[in-house]
Design a protein around this motif. Structure first.
Motif, short mmCIF file in Angstrom:
data_model
loop_
_atom_site.label_atom_id
_atom_site.label_comp_id
_atom_site.label_asym_id
_atom_site.label_seq_id
_atom_site.Cartn_x
_atom_site.Cartn_y
_atom_site.Cartn_z
N MET A 252 24.07 67.25 50.00
CA MET A 252 22.66 67.10 50.85
C MET A 252 21.95 68.80 50.44
N ALA A 253 20.89 68.21 50.48
CA ALA A 253 19.82 69.91 50.67
C ALA A 253 19.83 70.17 52.21
N VAL A 254 19.66 71.45 51.65
CA VAL A 254 20.12 72.48 52.83
C VAL A 254 18.58 71.90 53.88
N GLN A 255 17.72 71.21 53.77
CA GLN A 255 17.23 71.18 54.57
C GLN A 255 17.53 70.50 55.41
N SER A 256 17.46 69.17 54.60
CA SER A 256 18.37 68.39 55.37
C SER A 256 20.00 67.77 56.48
N LYS A 257 20.61 68.91 55.74
CA LYS A 257 21.53 69.83 56.71
C LYS A 257 21.32 69.89 58.10
N GLU A 258 20.14 71.11 58.22
CA GLU A 258 19.49 71.77 59.00
C GLU A 258 18.98 70.82 59.93
N ARG A 259 18.88 69.65 59.16
CA ARG A 259 18.27 68.50 59.89
C ARG A 259 18.45 67.96 60.97
N LEU A 260 19.70 67.53 60.22
CA LEU A 260 21.34 66.87 60.87
C LEU A 260 21.50 67.25 62.01
N ASN A 261 22.22 69.32 61.67
CA ASN A 261 22.57 69.49 63.07
C ASN A 261 21.75 69.57 63.72
N GLU A 262 20.28 69.63 63.44
CA GLU A 262 19.03 69.58 65.37
C GLU A 262 19.68 68.44 65.77
N LEU A 263 19.03 67.10 64.90
CA LEU A 263 19.92 66.07 65.25
C LEU A 263 21.00 65.54 65.79
N VAL B 100 21.77 57.83 61.75
CA VAL B 100 21.68 56.41 60.92
C VAL B 100 21.67 56.36 59.29
N LEU B 101 20.55 56.14 59.80
CA LEU B 101 19.56 56.33 58.57
C LEU B 101 19.59 57.03 57.51
N MET B 102 19.73 58.44 57.87
CA MET B 102 20.08 59.14 57.05
C MET B 102 21.27 58.85 56.38
N TYR B 103 22.43 58.39 56.96
CA TYR B 103 23.75 57.66 56.10
C TYR B 103 23.48 56.51 55.77
N MET B 104 22.83 55.79 55.76
CA MET B 104 22.90 54.19 55.26
C MET B 104 22.86 54.62 53.81
N ASP B 105 23.20 54.86 53.28
CA ASP B 105 23.06 55.78 51.95
C ASP B 105 25.39 55.51 52.20
N LEU B 106 25.60 56.28 52.51
CA LEU B 106 26.95 56.36 52.51
C LEU B 106 27.49 54.84 53.20
N VAL B 107 27.04 54.59 54.28
CA VAL B 107 27.04 53.24 54.43
C VAL B 107 27.49 51.82 53.19
N LYS B 108 26.49 51.40 52.61
CA LYS B 108 26.20 50.76 50.94
C LYS B 108 27.53 51.65 50.73
N MET B 109 27.59 52.68 49.58
CA MET B 109 27.86 53.10 48.50
C MET B 109 29.76 52.53 48.87
N ILE B 110 30.30 52.63 50.31
CA ILE B 110 31.69 52.54 50.98
C ILE B 110 31.81 51.07 50.67
N ALA B 111 30.70 50.79 51.07
CA ALA B 111 31.13 48.69 51.32
C ALA B 111 30.64 48.09 49.14
N VAL B 112 30.08 48.52 48.12
CA VAL B 112 30.23 48.29 47.31
C VAL B 112 31.32 49.17 46.45
N SER B 113 32.10 50.28 47.19
CA SER B 113 33.65 50.79 46.10
C SER B 113 34.53 49.60 46.52
N MET B 114 34.41 49.42 48.22
CA MET B 114 35.80 47.91 48.42
C MET B 114 35.40 46.43 47.75
#
Length: 251
Positions: free
Chosen positions: A1-12, A29-43
């Motif tokens: 994750m980009a530094v800017q995104s990490k900073e935004r995540l910490n703020e949120l 949740v929207l920021m991490y939907m790709d993580l959910v989908k990646m796990i779904a695909v991997s299984m």
């Protein structure tokens, strides 16, 4: 994750912790939907045929929201690590609860797992199909059919071992401490070494399954073999990897 995104995540995360604002949580949740989908695909090879990917993703989203609610930055663990473990655990729990596998097949799968571990210990090497079949009082043809039919269960058992080993009450095994990082590196190396010693076909299947994230049907086309044969090969590889990982974890 980009530094800017990490900073935004910490703020949120901090804002949500202070306000409980659902709009803030939904943005995370929207920021991490790709993580959910990646796990779904991997299984997907585990649940294809008796669960829909949308259901798996829904379970993942629920787990992600729970992770946002339960995240504690003081535990010294990255949010994406914490969330990934919780999402994968939720998917495993969901698949276990579906329990659509006939009891007889489930019993045979457990027997296969136990016999493989016993023979591996006694022989100090991976047992052959003939040795496994004899221990199960089966023909090699019957064993091949069993391994094809239980591929999902055997893989789920391996995934469950990986998941459980990443947990304690503080998820300290996934924290950023030097000891935890060393343990994770060692565990990955144990798995990598085990994969490297697999027979060539098993290594190919595992590589395409975990690294290229291909379906069994896609692997079958690449290797010019039947999907059933892919499942058999993958089951044998998973039994080997699970045995190696269990031996490492138990010391």
């Amino acid at each position: 994750m980009a530094v800017q995104s990490k900073e935004r995540l910490n703020e949120l995360l901090e804002k949500y912790r202070l306000t409980g604002d659902m709009n803030v949580r939904n943005e995370i949740v929207l920021m991490y939907m790709d993580l959910v989908k990646m796990i779904a695909v991997s299984m997907r090879n585990i649940y294809t045929g008796y669960a829909e990917s949308d259901d798996i993703i829904n379970e993942g989203v629920i787990a992600l929201m729970a992770a946002i609610d339960g995240f504690d930055p003081e535990k010294n663990v990255k949010f994406e690590t914490y969330a990934g473990i919780r999402i994968k655990g939720a998917v495993i729990d969901y698949l276990r609860k579906l329990d659509r596998v006939p009891r007889t097949l489930r019993k045979l799968s457990k027997q296969l797992d136990d016999n493989f571990a016993r023979l591996n210990s006694e022989l100090c090497r991976t047992p052959t199909d003939e040795e496994l079949a004899e221990s199960m009082n089966m023909t090699t043809a019957q064993l091949s059919k069993l391994m094809a039919n239980t591929a999902g269960m055997i893989t789920l058992s391996f995934e469950e071992l990986l998941y459980e080993d990443n947990l304690d009450e503080n998820i300290s095994a996934s924290s950023e401490t030097a000891d935890a990082k060393m343990y994770e590196r060692e565990k990955k190396q144990v798995i990598a070494d085990a994969v490297a010693t697999l027979p060539e076909k098993e290594k190919q299947v595992v590589t395409m399954y975990y690294y290229e994230r291909l379906k069994y049907s896609e692997i079958a086309k690449v290797m010019s073999i039947t999907q059933s044969r892919v499942c058999q090969i993958h089951s044998k590889a998973m039994l080997t990897l699970k045995n190696k990982l269990e031996s490492y974890i138990k010391g």
